[in-house]
Enzyme design. Structure first.
Site, PDB file in Angstrom:
ATOM      1  N   HIS A   1      -5.178  10.977   0.079  1.00 30.59           N
ATOM      2  CA  HIS A   1      -4.545  10.763   1.388  1.00 30.59           C
ATOM      3  C   HIS A   1      -4.129  12.103   2.005  1.00 30.59           C
TER       4      HIS A   1
ATOM      5  N   TRP B   1      -2.066  17.118  -3.113  1.00 22.55           N
ATOM      6  CA  TRP B   1      -2.906  17.891  -2.184  1.00 22.55           C
ATOM      7  C   TRP B   1      -2.771  19.371  -2.427  1.00 22.55           C
TER       8      TRP B   1
ATOM      9  N   HIS C   1       1.030  27.741   4.050  1.00 19.58           N
ATOM     10  CA  HIS C   1       1.943  27.719   5.174  1.00 19.58           C
ATOM     11  C   HIS C   1       1.290  28.080   6.494  1.00 19.58           C
TER      12      HIS C   1
ATOM     13  N   GLU D   1      -1.532  27.418   7.128  1.00 21.23           N
ATOM     14  CA  GLU D   1      -2.280  26.194   7.365  1.00 21.23           C
ATOM     15  C   GLU D   1      -1.480  25.174   8.185  1.00 21.23           C
TER      16      GLU D   1
ATOM     17  N   HIS E   1       8.090  26.982  -0.110  1.00 25.51           N
ATOM     18  CA  HIS E   1       7.617  25.828  -0.885  1.00 25.51           C
ATOM     19  C   HIS E   1       7.923  26.015  -2.361  1.00 25.51           C
TER      20      HIS E   1
ATOM     21  N   LYS F   1       9.430  27.315  22.604  1.00 28.58           N
ATOM     22  CA  LYS F   1       8.363  26.467  23.148  1.00 28.58           C
ATOM     23  C   LYS F   1       8.937  25.154  23.656  1.00 28.58           C
TER      24      LYS F   1
ATOM     25  N   ARG G   1       9.183  12.077  -4.590  1.00 31.21           N
ATOM     26  CA  ARG G   1       7.859  11.746  -4.061  1.00 31.21           C
ATOM     27  C   ARG G   1       6.880  11.604  -5.217  1.00 31.21           C
TER      28      ARG G   1
HETATM   29  C1  HEA Z   1      -1.811  14.492   9.169  1.00 31.81           C
HETATM   30  C2  HEA Z   1      -1.415  14.136   8.091  1.00 31.81           C
HETATM   31  C3  HEA Z   1      -0.919  12.797   7.667  1.00 31.81           C
HETATM   32  C4  HEA Z   1      -0.936  11.571   8.297  1.00 31.81           C
HETATM   33  C5  HEA Z   1      -1.477  11.241   9.661  1.00 31.81           C
HETATM   34  C6  HEA Z   1      -0.345  10.649   7.391  1.00 31.81           C
HETATM   35  C7  HEA Z   1      -0.175   9.300   7.664  1.00 31.81           C
HETATM   36  C8  HEA Z   1       0.507   8.416   6.832  1.00 31.81           C
HETATM   37  N1  HEA Z   1       1.073   8.724   5.617  1.00 31.81           N
HETATM   38 FE1  HEA Z   1       0.996  10.489   4.660  1.00 31.81          FE
HETATM   39  N2  HEA Z   1       0.909  12.278   3.702  1.00 31.81           N
HETATM   40  C9  HEA Z   1       0.371  13.428   4.175  1.00 31.81           C
HETATM   41  C10 HEA Z   1      -0.175  13.622   5.437  1.00 31.81           C
HETATM   42  C11 HEA Z   1      -0.330  12.608   6.375  1.00 31.81           C
HETATM   43  N3  HEA Z   1       0.018  11.301   6.238  1.00 31.81           N
HETATM   44  C12 HEA Z   1       0.458  14.466   3.190  1.00 31.81           C
HETATM   45  C13 HEA Z   1      -0.030  15.885   3.325  1.00 31.81           C
HETATM   46  C14 HEA Z   1       1.071  13.903   2.072  1.00 31.81           C
HETATM   47  C15 HEA Z   1       1.395  14.568   0.729  1.00 31.81           C
HETATM   48  C16 HEA Z   1       0.363  14.210  -0.277  1.00 31.81           C
HETATM   49  C17 HEA Z   1       0.721  14.718  -1.625  1.00 31.81           C
HETATM   50  O1  HEA Z   1       1.834  14.492  -2.090  1.00 31.81           O
HETATM   51  O2  HEA Z   1      -0.139  15.360  -2.236  1.00 31.81           O
HETATM   52  C18 HEA Z   1       1.364  12.528   2.429  1.00 31.81           C
HETATM   53  C19 HEA Z   1       2.009  11.647   1.590  1.00 31.81           C
HETATM   54  C20 HEA Z   1       2.397  10.363   1.964  1.00 31.81           C
HETATM   55  C21 HEA Z   1       3.270   9.546   1.207  1.00 31.81           C
HETATM   56  C22 HEA Z   1       3.968   9.933  -0.084  1.00 31.81           C
HETATM   57  C23 HEA Z   1       3.173   9.606  -1.261  1.00 31.81           C
HETATM   58  C24 HEA Z   1       3.884  10.013  -2.502  1.00 31.81           C
HETATM   59  O3  HEA Z   1       4.517  11.069  -2.543  1.00 31.81           O
HETATM   60  O4  HEA Z   1       3.823   9.240  -3.474  1.00 31.81           O
HETATM   61  C25 HEA Z   1       3.382   8.347   1.880  1.00 31.81           C
HETATM   62  C26 HEA Z   1       4.209   7.215   1.431  1.00 31.81           C
HETATM   63  O5  HEA Z   1       4.533   6.368   2.120  1.00 31.81           O
HETATM   64  C27 HEA Z   1       2.573   8.449   3.061  1.00 31.81           C
HETATM   65  C28 HEA Z   1       2.421   7.447   4.010  1.00 31.81           C
HETATM   66  C29 HEA Z   1       1.691   7.604   5.181  1.00 31.81           C
HETATM   67  C30 HEA Z   1       1.515   6.527   6.130  1.00 31.81           C
HETATM   68  C31 HEA Z   1       2.061   5.137   6.005  1.00 31.81           C
HETATM   69  C32 HEA Z   1       0.750   7.038   7.150  1.00 31.81           C
HETATM   70  C33 HEA Z   1       0.326   6.273   8.372  1.00 31.81           C
HETATM   71  O6  HEA Z   1       0.799   6.938   9.471  1.00 31.81           O
HETATM   72  C34 HEA Z   1      -1.138   6.069   8.409  1.00 31.81           C
HETATM   73  C35 HEA Z   1      -1.548   5.471   9.719  1.00 31.81           C
HETATM   74  C36 HEA Z   1      -3.003   5.180   9.718  1.00 31.81           C
HETATM   75  C37 HEA Z   1      -3.456   3.986   9.851  1.00 31.81           C
HETATM   76  C38 HEA Z   1      -2.491   2.920  10.039  1.00 31.81           C
HETATM   77  C39 HEA Z   1      -4.916   3.749   9.809  1.00 31.81           C
HETATM   78  C40 HEA Z   1      -5.144   2.302   9.749  1.00 31.81           C
HETATM   79  C41 HEA Z   1      -6.510   1.941   9.354  1.00 31.81           C
HETATM   80  C42 HEA Z   1      -7.229   1.069  10.029  1.00 31.81           C
HETATM   81  C43 HEA Z   1      -6.747   0.443  11.274  1.00 31.81           C
HETATM   82  C44 HEA Z   1      -8.533   0.776   9.444  1.00 31.81           C
HETATM   83  C45 HEA Z   1      -9.205  -0.421   9.944  1.00 31.81           C
HETATM   84  C46 HEA Z   1     -10.366  -0.524   9.072  1.00 31.81           C
HETATM   85  C47 HEA Z   1     -11.632  -0.474   9.470  1.00 31.81           C
HETATM   86  C48 HEA Z   1     -12.059  -0.564  10.870  1.00 31.81           C
HETATM   87  C49 HEA Z   1     -12.651  -0.245   8.426  1.00 31.81           C
HETATM   88  N4  HEA Z   1       1.988   9.690   3.089  1.00 31.81           N
HETATM   89  C1  HEA Z   2       2.348  20.614  11.116  1.00 29.67           C
HETATM   90  C2  HEA Z   2       2.838  20.948  10.043  1.00 29.67           C
HETATM   91  C3  HEA Z   2       4.181  21.563   9.783  1.00 29.67           C
HETATM   92  C4  HEA Z   2       5.029  22.259  10.612  1.00 29.67           C
HETATM   93  C5  HEA Z   2       4.842  22.613  12.047  1.00 29.67           C
HETATM   94  C6  HEA Z   2       6.151  22.594   9.810  1.00 29.67           C
HETATM   95  C7  HEA Z   2       7.241  23.316  10.301  1.00 29.67           C
HETATM   96  C8  HEA Z   2       8.289  23.764   9.507  1.00 29.67           C
HETATM   97  N1  HEA Z   2       8.462  23.521   8.172  1.00 29.67           N
HETATM   98 FE1  HEA Z   2       7.307  22.342   7.033  1.00 29.67          FE
HETATM   99  N2  HEA Z   2       6.011  21.400   5.815  1.00 29.67           N
HETATM  100  C9  HEA Z   2       4.824  20.821   6.167  1.00 29.67           C
HETATM  101  C10 HEA Z   2       4.246  20.848   7.411  1.00 29.67           C
HETATM  102  C11 HEA Z   2       4.807  21.493   8.501  1.00 29.67           C
HETATM  103  N3  HEA Z   2       6.013  22.118   8.534  1.00 29.67           N
HETATM  104  C12 HEA Z   2       4.220  20.159   5.054  1.00 29.67           C
HETATM  105  C13 HEA Z   2       2.902  19.423   5.050  1.00 29.67           C
HETATM  106  C14 HEA Z   2       5.093  20.350   3.989  1.00 29.67           C
HETATM  107  C15 HEA Z   2       5.009  19.783   2.583  1.00 29.67           C
HETATM  108  C16 HEA Z   2       4.037  20.404   1.716  1.00 29.67           C
HETATM  109  C17 HEA Z   2       4.079  19.656   0.452  1.00 29.67           C
HETATM  110  O1  HEA Z   2       4.955  19.952  -0.375  1.00 29.67           O
HETATM  111  O2  HEA Z   2       3.249  18.734   0.286  1.00 29.67           O
HETATM  112  C18 HEA Z   2       6.198  21.133   4.498  1.00 29.67           C
HETATM  113  C19 HEA Z   2       7.250  21.554   3.707  1.00 29.67           C
HETATM  114  C20 HEA Z   2       8.222  22.420   4.148  1.00 29.67           C
HETATM  115  C21 HEA Z   2       9.151  23.065   3.281  1.00 29.67           C
HETATM  116  C22 HEA Z   2       9.201  22.954   1.762  1.00 29.67           C
HETATM  117  C23 HEA Z   2      10.050  21.854   1.384  1.00 29.67           C
HETATM  118  C24 HEA Z   2      10.032  21.643  -0.079  1.00 29.67           C
HETATM  119  O3  HEA Z   2       9.000  21.297  -0.644  1.00 29.67           O
HETATM  120  O4  HEA Z   2      11.093  21.803  -0.673  1.00 29.67           O
HETATM  121  C25 HEA Z   2       9.963  23.818   4.073  1.00 29.67           C
HETATM  122  C26 HEA Z   2      11.072  24.667   3.572  1.00 29.67           C
HETATM  123  O5  HEA Z   2      11.534  25.535   4.169  1.00 29.67           O
HETATM  124  C27 HEA Z   2       9.517  23.634   5.430  1.00 29.67           C
HETATM  125  C28 HEA Z   2      10.097  24.245   6.520  1.00 29.67           C
HETATM  126  C29 HEA Z   2       9.575  24.182   7.800  1.00 29.67           C
HETATM  127  C30 HEA Z   2      10.173  24.865   8.938  1.00 29.67           C
HETATM  128  C31 HEA Z   2      11.421  25.676   8.951  1.00 29.67           C
HETATM  129  C32 HEA Z   2       9.345  24.606  10.003  1.00 29.67           C
HETATM  130  C33 HEA Z   2       9.545  25.135  11.411  1.00 29.67           C
HETATM  131  O6  HEA Z   2       8.355  25.659  11.914  1.00 29.67           O
HETATM  132  C34 HEA Z   2      10.087  24.080  12.343  1.00 29.67           C
HETATM  133  C35 HEA Z   2      10.580  24.687  13.623  1.00 29.67           C
HETATM  134  C36 HEA Z   2      10.981  23.665  14.645  1.00 29.67           C
HETATM  135  C37 HEA Z   2      12.230  23.331  14.993  1.00 29.67           C
HETATM  136  C38 HEA Z   2      13.395  23.925  14.326  1.00 29.67           C
HETATM  137  C39 HEA Z   2      12.506  22.294  16.015  1.00 29.67           C
HETATM  138  C40 HEA Z   2      12.587  22.761  17.419  1.00 29.67           C
HETATM  139  C41 HEA Z   2      13.545  23.852  17.658  1.00 29.67           C
HETATM  140  C42 HEA Z   2      14.660  23.725  18.437  1.00 29.67           C
HETATM  141  C43 HEA Z   2      14.969  22.499  19.145  1.00 29.67           C
HETATM  142  C44 HEA Z   2      15.478  24.936  18.579  1.00 29.67           C
HETATM  143  C45 HEA Z   2      16.863  24.841  18.066  1.00 29.67           C
HETATM  144  C46 HEA Z   2      16.893  24.685  16.596  1.00 29.67           C
HETATM  145  C47 HEA Z   2      17.733  25.308  15.781  1.00 29.67           C
HETATM  146  C48 HEA Z   2      18.727  26.307  16.206  1.00 29.67           C
HETATM  147  C49 HEA Z   2      17.703  24.971  14.300  1.00 29.67           C
HETATM  148  N4  HEA Z   2       8.470  22.776   5.447  1.00 29.67           N
HETATM  149 CU   LIG Z   3       5.565  25.849   4.793  1.00 31.27          CU
END
Ligand code: HEA
Ligand code: HEA
Ligand SMILES: [Cu+2]
Ligand code: CUA
Lengths: 226, 689, 397
Positions: free
Chosen positions: B75, B139, B253, B255, B303, B331, B450
């Site tokens: 996923h 992942w 990151h 990424e 991370h 932004k 998780r």
């Molecule tokens: C862009 C990234 C993205 C998106 C869109 C989503 C979407 C969703 N994700 Fe997640 N998710 C991740 C990125 C994303 N995720 C990542 C990076 C992790 C960490 C993985 C890891 O730990 O390694 C994670 C992990 C993660 C977990 C934690 C798993 C765990 O730690 O055990 C869960 C649990 O609820 C979850 C739930 C969901 C759900 C409910 C959606 C929903 O929003 C999904 C919505 C989509 C649909 C509803 C599609 C429906 C399908 C149809 C309609 C098909 C019909 C069929 C035909 C026509 C054939 N995701």
């Molecule tokens: C699109 C993807 C995306 C983006 C944009 C971000 C944005 C940010 N992420 Fe996130 N992050 C993930 C995707 C993303 N992350 C994913 C996938 C993981 C999990 C990976 C995994 O373990 O599987 C993760 C995990 C992750 C961690 C690790 C957590 C952990 O495993 O313990 C941390 C820790 O610092 C972090 C921090 C941040 C911060 C500070 C930002 C900042 O860029 C956010 C900045 C934005 C705002 C703050 C909001 C708007 C700002 C304002 C309104 C201004 C005023 C605000 C203040 C004065 C506070 N992220």
């Molecule tokens: Cu990060």
């Protein structure tokens, strides 16, 4: 990693103007090389992190032969010179010289590879394989990927020479040669870095059991040795 | 110069399967990317469904632990590498050349190659299901759980090789878009006149170019460990599993910004259009995007706060991470500034863009709370993180992408989406998303880790998990509605017109769908929001623009011809990578198949290099090699001198821009600093089209 | 209730604190959901209330001891800052959306503003200051929490992560140099700092007792440590927090915080030869003989590190060989077994001995112990053998 570089000799007679005036393919090459920098950077970082961490021998000090590799490094440097000549000949449209210098570059590159094959085999007989210890692991991976880059460059140069033989390389298609040159010089520069780090600086590393004072861990350490 | 008689019809048909397989047209490749990635979204969504179903009640035995582990691994991997990235790439492909006034990308065949490699990479990754060895280490697949002693089946080989193939695709695409954006802009489009989406694509591509090699090396090392007995991450051999974490997150990151910046770019296009106001603080928004791209490199260890890096390193990464909130906040504030005083039209695209802003703030704020290391020690690896992920990725990236889908769909097809269904889709997503993921914040704080396939009732997580699972159903229905909407809309007669939203971008000045050559006449860009300038001037002069640029006979414009070789080369890449899965166990030739792949690649590249981008034409005509194409329309061909006069090339004359005074080389047709035309006797072609 | 939404306190206030905090969180999601969502929001609140009412055993709220308390304090302040930022920004956003809607007949363009330098500077500087302030405070907390306070007579423990159970070593359990190695249930004295050295022999695990301290990873090749101090006696719940393979979800443990005397009592009696009934003696010979339990488990005192090492070697280098197993010397004193998974009672234990796979899928005991390599995975033991084995195990205290 696959390398998808266009080696087209079908470049239009004149390039279409671009926004910056830099040719598209040249820009592509630069961008690719910047990416490759990070590629080698990561491999080199791995090597440096694991420097002196091998649990069992042979260690660099037992194996690395700086003089021999200095020769092959010199050969590679010379090939860069040949590459420069090839490009100059292309710009001046000296057909014979183009082919000569392209082949010369490839030949010198091949000698370098020859040295590397020899070195790898020697290390193997001395008991260092890729799975022996961290030194072997990082050494062979890094230099192996560099060798692969050089080999690819040789194939490319031979291809160019082949096209040149048909008379299709000249000032108008100088870019084709220039691109190969950019790549070649890059690979050459990377080797200088590798040579400095793995041979000149790291070549005297001992294992963790060795006397740490013998391990020159910095360039100053190396200078101190001289 | 070419004359009309030189021109030969484009060879292969415009329709049929074959034309899609050999296409090098950026618009079609964009569609291929989009459709493929959407199918992967359904797949990833179904995997999410299995996760949610399993977790909806305590002690569930619906799937086994191993299946569950495969589900969240696939996923996460699917959603990130096969959904968000290629959906973004789909927009790069479709929009960028249109938005910068080019006929195609810089390297159309390389572009086709990127797509095929992406498809094959996705298939390779998912082929693991067929052999019942899907990867199951998450992942980010932390070593040394991924090493042979703990992960004996081939799941992680599929994973590593699949990602490697996808990396080739991403890199090729990123090279292409950097060159395209830097070099292929229409005259007058200086850097500071580029639409924000173009800017964000540029930043994203640069991040890709620099980030992917790092994970490539990590994956190579992992593959070597698993297959060649090396010790990169094997503690018993002296290796350090933490090195993997560094390599992964140095890539990982940046990424996440690769995932979010394109969506931010899309939103920066949509908000002004539907507020009827230019983007507030354009230069600041551009600059903050660049700053995010740069700062993204200095934070990866957030991370790894629990890894034991020591308080000094942790402090550094903590502060840099928190500071990223500043450019991101800038932004957000500028987006609100764009809305302020505007006339907001809540079309579906706008709803999704606003949803993006609203939800991304939540994800960003939780991100900042993770950044505080001592408190992250309690949150790391809990559902609090899962909530963050989905607010930024689902509420952020995916909402931004859907905003783009609704925004550009009329341009792509000439048809409007059904607004009612679109709004229904939005509300289902908005509600469903909050119901699914908001409770996860509390679950995580309440101690739910998780990646657990089951939990006992005694911990008090039952109710919220059920709620989250119900939210999934809402998302499921929303997705179906979207699909229905597409199908209905595609069957309609074209009704969108060329400019349904009164939008500012160049792409709206041409017909919908755009002709294969995009612009019959390359436009001369007058400023940021070019088309608004044009339309408003025309309106002021009392002759409002109602028509798109006129069609010309496509056969009069050279475009690159279709080609098989990108596909062949991509097949080579696939065979090369997949071949690594077959270990003969013989001493010397353990892996023979990759060599076959290498040979296919080689053949493909040679043929590719030898094939002219467009068919050779009598008289040594010029090809549209660089996607610029050339207008041979009678009306333009005579007026436009496309090529520099022979002899001018290579000669560098120093000139000054007559507009801003910057020094330029003669090869500039207009000033890259201010966009002003360059007046130079040595360079007359600045007057081109 | 005080300023902070989540209070670290005894379980009474804990419950109330949780509810308070949750309402705050709810108001957070409320702002973004608009009128159409009201109904859903309300039902969500109801569900939340239902969900949070029972005591949350593994919650990061209701903490005990300085480490978790300071971490919670930091989080609470952060939460408030976030809530304020959230309400402000989303509020302005929502206001703009409502206020500046395009009205029918509005054909004139709105004023085409392009930016505002003073605003840009303000909204760059203000968050920067806010963040640097938070950052500095966090850094101070971080350094403060790094080591037990100087002068604290910390109890030293080494915790070793295994797939999927925990080994605990006390180099000096009773202050007189007594070495103890046990498993899966950590016994510590109340009101005394405990310094835990963290190690792993296989993959990366993470040592986490939410109510006592945040997690720190157990990484092979690394000497990590953490510390905590419990301010009250009782049972605390621990959990592995880094994905470590099949049974990661079930890699738990309990911390028994005992009054000083009880702790010392346990430490002194550890390893004393238990009194065995006749049946238990029969069980012992099954344990040492036909059962083959002895190859992986020690039941008579602390483990010999060399033995553990050789078990580990076998585990890493073979697919079916032996593996290190939890020390069973004080098994019967544990509240739970299976690494904090199930209650210690005769019935559960019987099920475990019959077929561990039923209790904890994927565990290495059923995967590797010779007696379970049967067609249905059930122990190759007669019911009488199992009963006597049980008798033996239950007298290990
Ligand atoms: C862009 C990234 C993205 C998106 C869109 C989503 C979407 C969703 N994700 Fe997640 N998710 C991740 C990125 C994303 N995720 C990542 C990076 C992790 C960490 C993985 C890891 O730990 O390694 C994670 C992990 C993660 C977990 C934690 C798993 C765990 O730690 O055990 C869960 C649990 O609820 C979850 C739930 C969901 C759900 C409910 C959606 C929903 O929003 C999904 C919505 C989509 C649909 C509803 C599609 C429906 C399908 C149809 C309609 C098909 C019909 C069929 C035909 C026509 C054939 N995701
Ligand atoms: C699109 C993807 C995306 C983006 C944009 C971000 C944005 C940010 N992420 Fe996130 N992050 C993930 C995707 C993303 N992350 C994913 C996938 C993981 C999990 C990976 C995994 O373990 O599987 C993760 C995990 C992750 C961690 C690790 C957590 C952990 O495993 O313990 C941390 C820790 O610092 C972090 C921090 C941040 C911060 C500070 C930002 C900042 O860029 C956010 C900045 C934005 C705002 C703050 C909001 C708007 C700002 C304002 C309104 C201004 C005023 C605000 C203040 C004065 C506070 N992220
Ligand atoms: Cu990060
Ligand atoms: Cu041990 Cu997860």
């Amino acid at each position: 990693m696959a390398h998808h570089t266009e080696i087209s000799h079908h470049a239009p007679e004149e390039e279409h103007p671009t926004t910056t005036g830099i040719n598209n393919r040249k820009l592509l090459m630069w961008v690719f090389l910047s990416s490759d920098c990070l590629f080698f950077g990561s491999l080199i970082a791995t090597y440096m992190v694991y420097r002196g961490q091998s649990l069992v021998g042979p260690y660099p000090v037992d194996i690395i032969d700086v003089p021999i590799t200095t020769i092959s490094t010199f050969v590679l440097l010379c090939s860069s010179f040949a590459m420069v000549r090839a490009l100059a000949a292309t710009n001046e449209d000296r057909q014979g010289a183009i082919i000569f210098w392209l082949l010369m570059t490839a030949f010198l590159g091949a000698i370098f590879i020859g040295f590397q094959v020899y070195e790898f085999n020697l290390f193997k007989t001395e008991g260092l394989r890729i799975d022996t210890n961290l030194f072997g692991t990082t050494f062979f991976t890094l230099t192996g990927f560099h060798g692969a880059h050089v080999t690819l460059g040789i194939v490319w140069l031979l291809g160019l020479a082949w096209v040149a033989k048909k008379g299709r390389v000249g000032p108008k298609t100088a870019l084709d040669v220039e691109l190969a040159g950019l790549y070649w010089h890059f690979v050459d520069i990377v080797w200088i870095v590798i040579f400095t780090l793995l041979y000149l600086i790291g070549g005297f590393d001992t294992g963790p059991a060795g006397d740490p004072s013998l391990v020159p861990h910095s360039i100053t350490g190396f200078l101190g040795l001289i | 110069m070419a004359t009309l008689t030189d021109v030969i019809d484009r060879p292969s048909g415009e329709s049929g399967l074959w034309s899609w397989i050999t296409t090098v047209d950026h618009k079609r490749i964009g569609v291929l990317y989009g459709v493929t990635a959407f199918i992967f979204l359904l797949l990833g969504g179904i995997e999410a469904g299995i996760i949610r179903l399993q977790l909806s009640v305590p002690d569930s035995t619906l799937v086994s632990a191993d299946t569950f582990n495969q589900m969240f691994t696939m996923h996460g991997t699917t959603m990130i590498f096969l959904v968000i990235m290629p959906l973004s790439a789909s927009f790069f492909n479709f929009v960028i050349p249109l938005a910068i006034g080019a006929r195609d990308v810089a390297f159309p065949r390389l572009n086709a190659f990127s797509y095929w490699v992406f498809l094959f990479g996705g298939l390779l990754l998912n082929a693991s299901f067929l052999t019942n060895q899907a990867p199951d280490a998450g992942w980010f697949s932390y070593a040394n759980l991924t090493e042979k002693p703990f992960s004996a089946n081939q799941g992680l080989d599929y994973w590593a090789l699949g990602l490697q193939v996808l990396g080739v695709s991403s890199l090729a695409a990123a090279f292409n878009f950097i060159v395209t954006i830097v070099n292929m802009r229409a005259p007058g489009m200086s850097l500071m006149r580029m639409p924000l989406f173009v800017w964000m694509t540029l930043v994203t591509s640069i991040l890709l170019v620099l980030a992917f090699p790092v994970i490539t090396v990590g994956l190579i090392e992992l593959t070597f460990d698993r297959n060649f007995g090396t010790n990169f991450f094997v503690p018993e051999g002296g290796g350090d599993p933490i090195l993997w974490q560094h390599l992964f997150w140095v890539f990982g990151h940046p990424e996440v910004y690769i995932l979010i910046l394109p969506a931010m770019g899309i939103v920066s296009e949509v908000l002004p259009t539907f507020s009827r106001k230019p983007l507030f603080g354009y230069p600041v928004v551009v600059f903050s995007g660049v700053v995010i791209g740069i700062m993204g490199w200095a934070v990866w260890s957030h991370h790894m706060f629990t890894v034991g890096l020591g308080p000094v390193a942790v402090t550094v990464f903590m502060i840099t991470t928190m500071l990223i909130a500043v450019p991101t906040g800038v932004k957000i504030f500028n987006w609100i500034g764009t809305l302020w005083g505007g006339q907001i039209d809540l079309k579906t695209a706008m709803l999704f863009a606003l949803g993006f802003v609203a939800l991304f703030i939540v994800g960003g704020l939780s991100g900042v709370s993770h950044a505080v290391a001592p408190s992250d020690n309690q949150q790391q690896d809990t559902y609090y993180i899962v909530a963050h992920i989905h607010y930024v990725l689902f509420g952020g990236a995916l909402f931004g992408i859907f905003a783009g889908v609704y925004y550009w769909f009329p341009k792509l097809t000439g048809k409007l989406f059904h607004e009612g269904l679109g709004k229904l889709h939005f509300w289902l997503y908005f509600i469903g998303m909050n119901v699914t993921f908001f409770p996860m914040h509390y679950l995580g704080l309440n101690g739910m880790p998780r990646r657990i396939y089951t939990y006992a009732s005694e911990f008090g997580w039952d109710g919220l998990n059920l709620l989250a699972s119900l939210g999934y159903l809402v998302l499921f229905v929303g997705t179906l509605i979207f699909m229905v909407n597409i199908l209905i809309s595609l069957r309609k007669e074209p009704d969108a017109g060329h400019d349904p939203w009164d939008a500012p971008g160049l792409e709206w000045s041409i017909a919908s769908p755009p002709p294969s050559y995009n612009f019959a006449k390359i436009p001369e860009v007058e400023g940021l929001d070019h088309y608004w300038i044009v339309k408003r001037r025309a309106a002021a002069e009392g002759r409002p623009v109602t028509e798109p640029e006129a069609y010309v006979d496509p056969s009069t414009i050279h475009m690159p011809d279709p080609s098989y070789w990108p596909l062949v080369t991509a097949i080579g890449v696939l065979v090369l990578a997949a071949g690594m899965l077959f270990d003969t166990g013989w001493d010397y030739i353990r892996f023979p198949i990759p060599f076959i792949g290498g040979i296919i690649c080689f053949i493909g590249i040679i043929a590719w290099a030898n094939e002219p981008p467009a068919k050779e034409h009598a008289g040594g005509d010029h090809h549209a090699e660089d996607g610029h194409g050339m207008a041979h329309h009678p009306a333009t061909a005579t007026a436009a001198v496309m090529e520099r006069p022979a002899g001018a090339a290579g000669v560098t004359v120093r000139l000054l821009c007559s507009n801003c005074g910057n020094q330029l080389s003669s090869s500039f047709r207009f000033c890259p600093y201010c966009g002003g035309a360059v007046e130079s006797p040595a360079d007359p072609d600045h007057q081109e089209g | 209730m005080g300023l902070l939404p989540f209070r670290g306190a005894d379980s009474q206030t804990l419950r109330a604190g949780d509810e308070k905090g949750k309402t705050t969180l709810m108001s957070k999601r409320f702002t973004i959901t608009r009128k159409p969502l009201l109904l859903l929001g309300i039902s969500a609140i109801l569900l939340l209330v239902m969900a949070c009412a029972p005591d949350a055993k593994q919650s990061t709220f209701g903490t005990s001891g300085p480490v978790a308390e300071q971490q919670l304090l930091l989080f609470n302040v952060l939460l408030w800052v976030m809530i304020v930022v959230f309400v402000l920004v989303e509020g302005v956003l929502l206001y703009a959306i409502i206020k500046f809607r395009r009205r029918p007949g509005q054909d004139e363009l709105p004023p085409q503003t392009h930016g505002h330098t003073a605003l840009e500077i303000t909204w760059t500087i203000v968050p920067t200051i806010l963040i640097l302030g938070l950052g500095i405070w966090s850094a101070i907390t971080l350094f403060n929490l790094d080591q037990p306070p100087a002068g604290a007579d910390a109890l030293e423990i080494t915790a070793v992560g295994h797939q999927w159970w925990w080994e605990f070593e006390y180099p000096d359990a009773d202050g007189n140099g007594k070495y103890i190695s046990t498993a899966n249930e950590l016994k510590v004295p109340v009101d005394r700092a405990v310094r835990v050295n963290l190690r792993s022999d296989d993959v990366i695990h993470s040592f986490w007792i939410p109510k006592l301290a945040g997690k720190i990873d157990m990484v092979p090749t690394r000497e990590n440590y953490m510390w905590f101090q419990a301010d009250e006696t009782g049972t605390f719940y621990g959990q592995c927090a880094e994905f470590c393979g099949t049974a990661h979800a079930q890699m738990k443990f309990l911390v028994q915080v005992l009054p000083q005397e009880d702790y010392l009592d346990w430490a002194e009696r550890f390893g004393e030869t238990p009194v065995l009934s006749a049946q238990a003696q029969a069980g012992q010979s099954v344990f040492n003989g036909t059962g083959g339990c002895l190859v992986c488990h020690t039941a008579t005192g602390s483990d010999d590190p060399a033995v553990v090492d050789s078990r580990m070697q076998s585990f890493l280098t073979t697919e079916t060989g032996i593996a290190p197993g939890p020390n069973l010397t004080d098994l019967a004193t544990r509240e739970r077994f299976g690494a904090g998974l199930v209650d210690m009672n005769r019935q559960n234990l019987r099920q475990w001995i019959r077929n561990p796979e039923d209790v904890k899928p994927g565990n290495h005991m059923s995967g590797r112990a010779a007696i379970y390599q049967t067609s249905d995975g059930r122990a190759n033991l007669s019911e009488t053998e199992i009963t006597s084995l049980l008798e033996y195990l239950l007298s290990l205290k």
